[in-house]
Design an enzyme around this catalytic site. Sequence first.
Site, PDB file in Angstrom:
ATOM      1  N   CYS A   2       6.232  32.594 -20.325  1.00 28.99           N
ATOM      2  CA  CYS A   2       6.934  32.876 -21.568  1.00 28.99           C
ATOM      3  C   CYS A   2       8.053  33.853 -21.258  1.00 28.99           C
ATOM      4  O   CYS A   2       8.144  34.370 -20.152  1.00 28.99           O
ATOM      5  CB  CYS A   2       5.981  33.507 -22.566  1.00 28.99           C
ATOM      6  N   ARG A  27      12.266  29.593 -20.379  1.00 27.61           N
ATOM      7  CA  ARG A  27      10.933  29.969 -19.898  1.00 27.61           C
ATOM      8  C   ARG A  27       9.816  29.381 -20.754  1.00 27.61           C
ATOM      9  O   ARG A  27       8.636  29.494 -20.400  1.00 27.61           O
ATOM     10  CB  ARG A  27      10.794  31.493 -19.871  1.00 27.61           C
ATOM     11  N   TRP A  80       5.458  29.524 -23.883  1.00 28.59           N
ATOM     12  CA  TRP A  80       4.975  28.303 -23.250  1.00 28.59           C
ATOM     13  C   TRP A  80       3.455  28.414 -23.331  1.00 28.59           C
ATOM     14  O   TRP A  80       2.850  29.298 -22.720  1.00 28.59           O
ATOM     15  CB  TRP A  80       5.436  28.216 -21.806  1.00 28.59           C
ATOM     16  N   ASN A 106       3.699  38.025 -21.575  1.00 27.87           N
ATOM     17  CA  ASN A 106       3.940  36.873 -20.706  1.00 27.87           C
ATOM     18  C   ASN A 106       2.941  36.958 -19.561  1.00 27.87           C
ATOM     19  O   ASN A 106       2.939  37.944 -18.836  1.00 27.87           O
ATOM     20  CB  ASN A 106       5.374  36.952 -20.145  1.00 27.87           C
ATOM     21  N   GLY A 107       2.092  35.940 -19.427  1.00 27.65           N
ATOM     22  CA  GLY A 107       1.105  35.971 -18.341  1.00 27.65           C
ATOM     23  C   GLY A 107      -0.216  35.443 -18.841  1.00 27.65           C
ATOM     24  O   GLY A 107      -0.273  34.714 -19.837  1.00 27.65           O
ATOM     25  N   GLU A 509      11.322  13.639  -4.720  1.00 28.47           N
ATOM     26  CA  GLU A 509      12.139  14.434  -5.637  1.00 28.47           C
ATOM     27  C   GLU A 509      12.743  13.537  -6.717  1.00 28.47           C
ATOM     28  O   GLU A 509      12.802  13.908  -7.889  1.00 28.47           O
ATOM     29  CB  GLU A 509      13.219  15.175  -4.832  1.00 28.47           C
ATOM     30  N   LYS A 513      12.118  14.130 -10.670  1.00 23.32           N
ATOM     31  CA  LYS A 513      13.222  14.315 -11.634  1.00 23.32           C
ATOM     32  C   LYS A 513      13.068  13.340 -12.797  1.00 23.32           C
ATOM     33  O   LYS A 513      13.191  13.721 -13.947  1.00 23.32           O
ATOM     34  CB  LYS A 513      14.592  14.079 -10.978  1.00 23.32           C
ATOM     35  N   GLU A 516       9.988  14.207 -15.096  1.00 20.84           N
ATOM     36  CA  GLU A 516       9.998  15.407 -15.928  1.00 20.84           C
ATOM     37  C   GLU A 516      10.996  15.350 -17.070  1.00 20.84           C
ATOM     38  O   GLU A 516      10.760  15.951 -18.109  1.00 20.84           O
ATOM     39  CB  GLU A 516      10.133  16.695 -15.104  1.00 20.84           C
ATOM     40  N   HIS A 532       0.128  -0.751   1.749  1.00 22.62           N
ATOM     41  CA  HIS A 532      -1.272  -0.323   1.792  1.00 22.62           C
ATOM     42  C   HIS A 532      -1.841  -0.068   0.393  1.00 22.62           C
ATOM     43  O   HIS A 532      -2.818   0.659   0.250  1.00 22.62           O
ATOM     44  CB  HIS A 532      -1.403   0.937   2.664  1.00 22.62           C
ATOM     45  N   LYS A 629      10.836  26.700 -17.098  1.00 20.02           N
ATOM     46  CA  LYS A 629      11.605  26.846 -15.870  1.00 20.02           C
ATOM     47  C   LYS A 629      10.848  27.628 -14.803  1.00 20.02           C
ATOM     48  O   LYS A 629      10.842  27.268 -13.640  1.00 20.02           O
ATOM     49  CB  LYS A 629      12.934  27.534 -16.194  1.00 20.02           C
TER      50      LYS A 629
END
Length: 634
Positions: A2, A27, A80, A106-107, A509, A513, A516, A532, A629
């Site tokens: 957050c 955030r 968040w 935040n945490g 990657e 991208k 998300e 396979h 982020k």
Amino acid sequence: MCGIVAVIGSQEAAPLLLSGLRQLEYRGYDSAGLATVGADKGDHLATLTCRRAKGKLNNLAELVDRKGSPGHLGIGHTRWATHGKPEEHNAHPHRDSSGSLAVVQNGIIENYRFLRNELESEGIEFASETDTEVIPHLIAREIKHLQTNGCSSSGSILLEAVQKVSLQLKGAYALAVVWAETPDALVVARRQAPLVIGLGEGEFLCASDTPALAGFTRTILPMEDGEVALLTPLGIELYDHTGQRQKRSPSFLTSAEHVVDKRNFRHFMLKEIHEQPETAELWVARHLPNGLPEEVPVALPFDKSFYEGIEQIQILACGTSRHAAMVGAYLLEQFAGIPTSVFYASEFRYSAPPLVPNTLTIGVTQSGETADTLAALSMESERRNSHVNSAYSSRQLGITNRPESSLARQVTNILDIGAGIEIGVAATKTFLGQLFAFYGLALNFAARRNSRQPDEIRTLLEELRSVPNQLKVLIEKHDQLSEDLAPRFSGTQDVIFLGRGINYPIALEGALKLKEISYIHAEGYPAGEMKHGPIALLEPRVPVISIATPGVVFEKVLSNAQEAKARDAQLIGIAPEGPETEIFDALMPIPEVSEWISPLLSVVPMQLLSYHIAAHRGLDVDQPRNLAKSVTVE
Ligand code: AGP
């Protein structure tokens, strides 16, 4: 995860808090809230006003606009969600039972369950499902104890109560507290989560990250782990975790990189993709000046001893940073000849491999705040430094875009990728910056260990110098090309990305991208692995995006692509133009460069295609659902 912001000074707090929160919204954006302390017109006594709204910050801004929130002192939060759904009752700030004391955090408070049970057994009623709510109740309880014992100076009573409560909290957190009884005092504290104080003109601020301060001041004081600070209109008192008063000089935000601006781009992500030639240009200018000695071909901030006696390298990272680390590992092994492994930081913390002597551990994190990466590095340094044999002792390097972050305070050797602040949740230019950092390391290691001939080193250096211009041309071309391709993906539910060798991490990657920001299910595979199992997924509705760059595995990748085409998959190639690449249904052409530098170019079409697919679907590209982020929780 957050963002928190706090302010005390001569101006109305609410607009400053909202403006700070705007810069921290990356955030988290599940809900937002603020609490201010002040007297309403005509009133003499200060009261606490709390405004909270579910969803993006605009909802809170509208609420504050309608209902007001008076006072020159306040705290704000953008969330968040970790504990409790993203609903208004779980939004911060959280208050004590009297409603006069408020906290943003935040945490994660790991022992909140135990603390909550204890408080509930004393008759305290909780209004949320969050871990944070225990904090205002604990502080209020502590204040009562202190008052009973005769402590009366209100500013210091709040400080003392927060100091006592922080000793009871387990986990990583940054918090800010206001209390209506102390309209001239704001208390902030941090442990393993970032918090920076800003010294403005007429006000003191505090925030999770510097962009929230940059609009008000360039003079900052990053708080150290375990510190608690009392902010009043007159100044700052800083204390360490034992309660000892600390004295430190402030530092200064130097560049415009802390100012967040979308320029004329529709989204931050698109702007950041377009900034990549500049990122590359800056890196070349800083690190590849002419006239460096042959044994140190890249200017990096380390002396000779840094490169000496290393038997193996291990790299710890998450998400996109981990993909950069995988390209880095390829370069360090294949170009510089050093055995290198890459670990998910979150896995490494609990299942680290047996110790090998003379190991360099590299942590890669653009934000420098990813909890898993920081904790893995700190665990590794502890277990190494407690070893009796000094050959095992910890040697660490951090690669980050935020040299003022927690990573930089934890690790002595830092490589700043200097990409400028990145706001889009999907990392783009910082990925490129991380790749460049690894090219620099691989070149210096190769030169010092004589694992490559001088002309091979010179060739790679020249190729790297050409990348900024190649990127410029590529981005211009692919922006339009990807926009044209995007509508083809409007009904797509699954996409497969294939790559091999140094471009396998680029396939991963590309898939990350796309997932998300467009919410399309995507997987990256080493091209040779398709047969396979994953090949069973192929059918006309599943596009396959294949990176085929000339080099040792070029023909192999093309054969793997043919295998997909034979299963009627729609085949999109990221490859140079030529007769071999005519097999693709659509080609996203990239220049024919050496395999070594190809990831620096092949990633661009991936970024732009994901961006345009998501934008075409009308999605919130910069703030995709459920993400943030910087992930400052485990
Ligand atoms: C990148 O697009 C992602 N949003 C995410 O995977 C990110 O790379 C990861 O959370 C690690 O972040 P860091 O680099 O700040 O440590």
